[in-house]
Design a protein around this motif. Sequence first.
Motif, PDB file in Angstrom:
ATOM      1  N   ARG A  79       1.297   7.629 -12.894  1.00  0.00           N
ATOM      2  CA  ARG A  79       0.392   7.988 -12.056  1.00  0.00           C
ATOM      3  C   ARG A  79      -0.702   6.864 -11.699  1.00  0.00           C
ATOM      4  NH1 ARG A  79      -3.086  12.798 -12.308  1.00  0.00           N
ATOM      5  NH2 ARG A  79      -4.775  11.523 -11.673  1.00  0.00           N
ATOM      6  N   ASP A  80      -1.299   6.429 -12.632  1.00  0.00           N
ATOM      7  CA  ASP A  80      -2.231   5.423 -12.727  1.00  0.00           C
ATOM      8  C   ASP A  80      -1.542   4.000 -12.217  1.00  0.00           C
ATOM      9  OD1 ASP A  80      -4.095   6.854 -13.675  1.00  0.00           O
ATOM     10  OD2 ASP A  80      -4.181   6.027 -15.505  1.00  0.00           O
ATOM     11  N   ALA A  81      -0.222   3.660 -12.711  1.00  0.00           N
ATOM     12  CA  ALA A  81       0.334   2.325 -11.970  1.00  0.00           C
ATOM     13  C   ALA A  81       0.553   2.473 -10.496  1.00  0.00           C
ATOM     14  CB  ALA A  81       1.507   2.095 -12.701  1.00  0.00           C
ATOM     15  N   MET A  82       1.161   3.791 -10.174  1.00  0.00           N
ATOM     16  CA  MET A  82       1.646   4.015  -8.854  1.00  0.00           C
ATOM     17  C   MET A  82       0.159   4.022  -7.969  1.00  0.00           C
ATOM     18  SD  MET A  82       4.575   4.073  -8.161  1.00  0.00           S
ATOM     19  CE  MET A  82       4.490   4.538  -6.388  1.00  0.00           C
ATOM     20  N   SER A  83      -0.876   4.472  -8.355  1.00  0.00           N
ATOM     21  CA  SER A  83      -2.212   4.513  -7.771  1.00  0.00           C
ATOM     22  C   SER A  83      -2.662   2.930  -7.612  1.00  0.00           C
ATOM     23  CB  SER A  83      -3.129   5.199  -8.540  1.00  0.00           C
ATOM     24  OG  SER A  83      -4.466   4.904  -7.975  1.00  0.00           O
ATOM     25  N   ALA A  84      -2.672   2.180  -8.535  1.00  0.00           N
ATOM     26  CA  ALA A  84      -3.001   0.813  -8.589  1.00  0.00           C
ATOM     27  C   ALA A  84      -2.152  -0.059  -7.479  1.00  0.00           C
ATOM     28  CB  ALA A  84      -2.931   0.231  -9.812  1.00  0.00           C
ATOM     29  N   VAL A  85      -0.801   0.336  -7.778  1.00  0.00           N
ATOM     30  CA  VAL A  85       0.066  -0.419  -6.788  1.00  0.00           C
ATOM     31  C   VAL A  85      -0.294  -0.112  -5.252  1.00  0.00           C
ATOM     32  CG1 VAL A  85       2.310  -0.739  -5.955  1.00  0.00           C
ATOM     33  CG2 VAL A  85       1.849  -1.168  -8.526  1.00  0.00           C
ATOM     34  N   THR A  86      -0.240   1.118  -4.986  1.00  0.00           N
ATOM     35  CA  THR A  86      -0.708   1.611  -3.645  1.00  0.00           C
ATOM     36  C   THR A  86      -1.822   0.977  -3.009  1.00  0.00           C
ATOM     37  OG1 THR A  86       0.454   3.637  -4.021  1.00  0.00           O
ATOM     38  CG2 THR A  86      -0.897   3.692  -2.397  1.00  0.00           C
ATOM     39  N   HIS A  87      -2.971   1.213  -3.745  1.00  0.00           N
ATOM     40  CA  HIS A  87      -4.171   0.734  -3.487  1.00  0.00           C
ATOM     41  C   HIS A  87      -4.245  -0.878  -3.232  1.00  0.00           C
ATOM     42  CE1 HIS A  87      -6.082   4.286  -5.412  1.00  0.00           C
ATOM     43  NE2 HIS A  87      -5.817   4.402  -4.021  1.00  0.00           N
ATOM     44  N   ALA A  88      -3.529  -1.558  -4.099  1.00  0.00           N
ATOM     45  CA  ALA A  88      -3.348  -3.118  -3.983  1.00  0.00           C
ATOM     46  C   ALA A  88      -2.656  -3.318  -2.910  1.00  0.00           C
ATOM     47  CB  ALA A  88      -2.716  -3.589  -5.360  1.00  0.00           C
ATOM     48  N   SER A  89      -1.611  -2.725  -2.643  1.00  0.00           N
ATOM     49  CA  SER A  89      -0.766  -3.122  -1.442  1.00  0.00           C
ATOM     50  C   SER A  89      -1.411  -2.713  -0.022  1.00  0.00           C
ATOM     51  CB  SER A  89       0.710  -2.359  -1.650  1.00  0.00           C
ATOM     52  OG  SER A  89       1.406  -2.629  -2.701  1.00  0.00           O
ATOM     53  N   LEU A  90      -1.890  -1.576  -0.053  1.00  0.00           N
ATOM     54  CA  LEU A  90      -2.871  -1.197   1.009  1.00  0.00           C
ATOM     55  C   LEU A  90      -3.795  -2.197   1.436  1.00  0.00           C
ATOM     56  CD1 LEU A  90      -3.051   1.021   3.214  1.00  0.00           C
ATOM     57  CD2 LEU A  90      -4.734   2.153   1.620  1.00  0.00           C
ATOM     58  N   LEU A  91      -4.607  -2.603   0.356  1.00  0.00           N
ATOM     59  CA  LEU A  91      -5.826  -3.716   0.721  1.00  0.00           C
ATOM     60  C   LEU A  91      -5.254  -5.103   1.029  1.00  0.00           C
ATOM     61  CD1 LEU A  91      -8.090  -2.889  -2.002  1.00  0.00           C
ATOM     62  CD2 LEU A  91      -8.457  -2.745   0.121  1.00  0.00           C
ATOM     63  N   ALA A  92      -4.165  -5.536   0.458  1.00  0.00           N
ATOM     64  CA  ALA A  92      -3.563  -6.669   0.659  1.00  0.00           C
ATOM     65  C   ALA A  92      -2.910  -6.800   2.102  1.00  0.00           C
ATOM     66  CB  ALA A  92      -2.438  -6.851  -0.241  1.00  0.00           C
ATOM     67  N   THR A  94      -3.770  -5.041   4.767  1.00  0.00           N
ATOM     68  CA  THR A  94      -4.656  -4.629   5.724  1.00  0.00           C
ATOM     69  C   THR A  94      -5.695  -5.982   5.933  1.00  0.00           C
ATOM     70  OG1 THR A  94      -6.142  -3.565   4.390  1.00  0.00           O
ATOM     71  CG2 THR A  94      -4.878  -2.126   5.793  1.00  0.00           C
ATOM     72  N   SER A  95      -5.873  -6.389   4.738  1.00  0.00           N
ATOM     73  CA  SER A  95      -6.683  -7.901   4.465  1.00  0.00           C
ATOM     74  C   SER A  95      -5.982  -8.901   5.400  1.00  0.00           C
ATOM     75  CB  SER A  95      -7.155  -8.288   3.373  1.00  0.00           C
ATOM     76  OG  SER A  95      -7.895  -7.355   2.666  1.00  0.00           O
ATOM     77  N   MET A  96      -4.558  -9.022   5.191  1.00  0.00           N
ATOM     78  CA  MET A  96      -3.756 -10.234   5.611  1.00  0.00           C
ATOM     79  C   MET A  96      -3.725 -10.020   7.088  1.00  0.00           C
ATOM     80  SD  MET A  96      -2.281 -12.660   4.964  1.00  0.00           S
ATOM     81  CE  MET A  96      -1.209 -13.951   5.576  1.00  0.00           C
ATOM     82  N   SER A  97      -3.486  -8.544   7.476  1.00  0.00           N
ATOM     83  CA  SER A  97      -3.371  -8.387   8.955  1.00  0.00           C
ATOM     84  C   SER A  97      -4.753  -8.944   9.597  1.00  0.00           C
ATOM     85  CB  SER A  97      -3.129  -7.060   9.363  1.00  0.00           C
ATOM     86  OG  SER A  97      -4.320  -5.990   8.978  1.00  0.00           O
ATOM     87  N   MET A  98      -5.994  -8.421   9.006  1.00  0.00           N
ATOM     88  CA  MET A  98      -6.992  -8.967   9.482  1.00  0.00           C
ATOM     89  C   MET A  98      -7.340 -10.506   9.625  1.00  0.00           C
ATOM     90  SD  MET A  98     -11.037  -7.638   8.322  1.00  0.00           S
ATOM     91  CE  MET A  98     -11.430  -9.061   7.201  1.00  0.00           C
ATOM     92  N   PHE A  99      -6.934 -11.189   8.683  1.00  0.00           N
ATOM     93  CA  PHE A  99      -7.017 -12.740   8.659  1.00  0.00           C
ATOM     94  C   PHE A  99      -6.116 -13.199   9.680  1.00  0.00           C
ATOM     95  CE2 PHE A  99      -4.863 -16.563   6.891  1.00  0.00           C
ATOM     96  CZ  PHE A  99      -6.082 -17.304   7.125  1.00  0.00           C
ATOM     97  N   VAL A 100      -4.959 -12.575   9.832  1.00  0.00           N
ATOM     98  CA  VAL A 100      -3.937 -13.290  10.797  1.00  0.00           C
ATOM     99  C   VAL A 100      -4.608 -12.968  12.266  1.00  0.00           C
ATOM    100  CG1 VAL A 100      -1.743 -12.907  11.803  1.00  0.00           C
ATOM    101  CG2 VAL A 100      -1.891 -13.028   9.338  1.00  0.00           C
ATOM    102  N   THR A 101      -4.912 -11.684  12.604  1.00  0.00           N
ATOM    103  CA  THR A 101      -5.383 -11.347  13.732  1.00  0.00           C
ATOM    104  C   THR A 101      -6.687 -12.110  14.168  1.00  0.00           C
ATOM    105  OG1 THR A 101      -6.353  -9.241  13.105  1.00  0.00           O
ATOM    106  CG2 THR A 101      -4.323  -9.181  13.869  1.00  0.00           C
ATOM    107  N   GLY A 102      -7.596 -12.293  13.012  1.00  0.00           N
ATOM    108  CA  GLY A 102      -8.755 -13.019  13.173  1.00  0.00           C
ATOM    109  C   GLY A 102      -8.637 -14.575  13.686  1.00  0.00           C
ATOM    110  N   SER A 103      -7.574 -15.216  12.929  1.00  0.00           N
ATOM    111  CA  SER A 103      -7.097 -16.630  13.372  1.00  0.00           C
ATOM    112  C   SER A 103      -6.556 -16.657  14.679  1.00  0.00           C
ATOM    113  CB  SER A 103      -6.357 -17.204  12.195  1.00  0.00           C
ATOM    114  OG  SER A 103      -6.021 -16.470  11.159  1.00  0.00           O
ATOM    115  N   PHE A 104      -5.624 -15.887  14.940  1.00  0.00           N
ATOM    116  CA  PHE A 104      -4.922 -15.899  16.298  1.00  0.00           C
ATOM    117  C   PHE A 104      -6.049 -15.695  17.309  1.00  0.00           C
ATOM    118  CE2 PHE A 104      -0.142 -14.696  15.664  1.00  0.00           C
ATOM    119  CZ  PHE A 104      -0.002 -15.626  14.610  1.00  0.00           C
ATOM    120  N   TRP A 105      -6.916 -14.776  17.196  1.00  0.00           N
ATOM    121  CA  TRP A 105      -8.194 -14.703  17.871  1.00  0.00           C
ATOM    122  C   TRP A 105      -8.712 -16.179  18.250  1.00  0.00           C
ATOM    123  CZ3 TRP A 105     -13.184 -11.447  17.289  1.00  0.00           C
ATOM    124  CH2 TRP A 105     -14.029 -11.465  18.346  1.00  0.00           C
ATOM    125  N   TYR A 106      -9.383 -16.479  17.161  1.00  0.00           N
ATOM    126  CA  TYR A 106      -9.997 -17.869  16.945  1.00  0.00           C
ATOM    127  C   TYR A 106      -9.209 -18.824  17.782  1.00  0.00           C
ATOM    128  CZ  TYR A 106     -12.780 -21.858  15.298  1.00  0.00           C
ATOM    129  OH  TYR A 106     -13.185 -22.896  15.307  1.00  0.00           O
TER     130      TYR A 106
END
Length: 166
Positions: A79-92, A94-106
């Motif tokens: 459960r701890d491993a699944m939680s860590a993978v889920t949270h890390a994937s979610l953060l990665a 969403t952060s990448m989407s924010m970076f890509v859309t921000g650079s596309f906007w710029y």
Amino acid sequence: MSAQGFDFGKIIGRGDPSKKTEAVLKYNERRFNQAAIFYGCTIATYIASKIAFRGIVRRRYVPHFYQHNHVPPKFNFYRDAMSAVTHASLLAVTSMSMFVTGSFWYFDISSASEFSYRMKEYLGGAEAEKELKNAPVDKETEDMQNLLTDVINGKLDEPQSDDTKK
């Protein structure tokens, strides 16, 4: 102040839309859409970070008044491993989407085809493509190209077999 109400567009520097050309209105709409997508991804990143933070805080061991603080609590590795993978994937993601859309906007990029065109232009691929188009064609390639063009246009009546050629 008019009878219609207070004009906030005038305060923030937006002019009268009726005085703008169609090209300016389309450009403003395009930039607004790029900004809206970026802000949407930013909100998604914020929500993902709050979910990950809440998941980390929930796992923290806080002993009660008469409990020992040196005894580790029971936990499940899976459960701890699944939680860590889920949270890390979610953060990665969403952060990448924010970076890509921000650079596309710029860089004022609105689609994947526009991105490929801009990258080709930036890396020198456009000039290389023009050079390849203007390069001389050898005789065999030209014959094959003419034959295929004739077949597509229907200029060849019947394909010749090996018996008719002899």
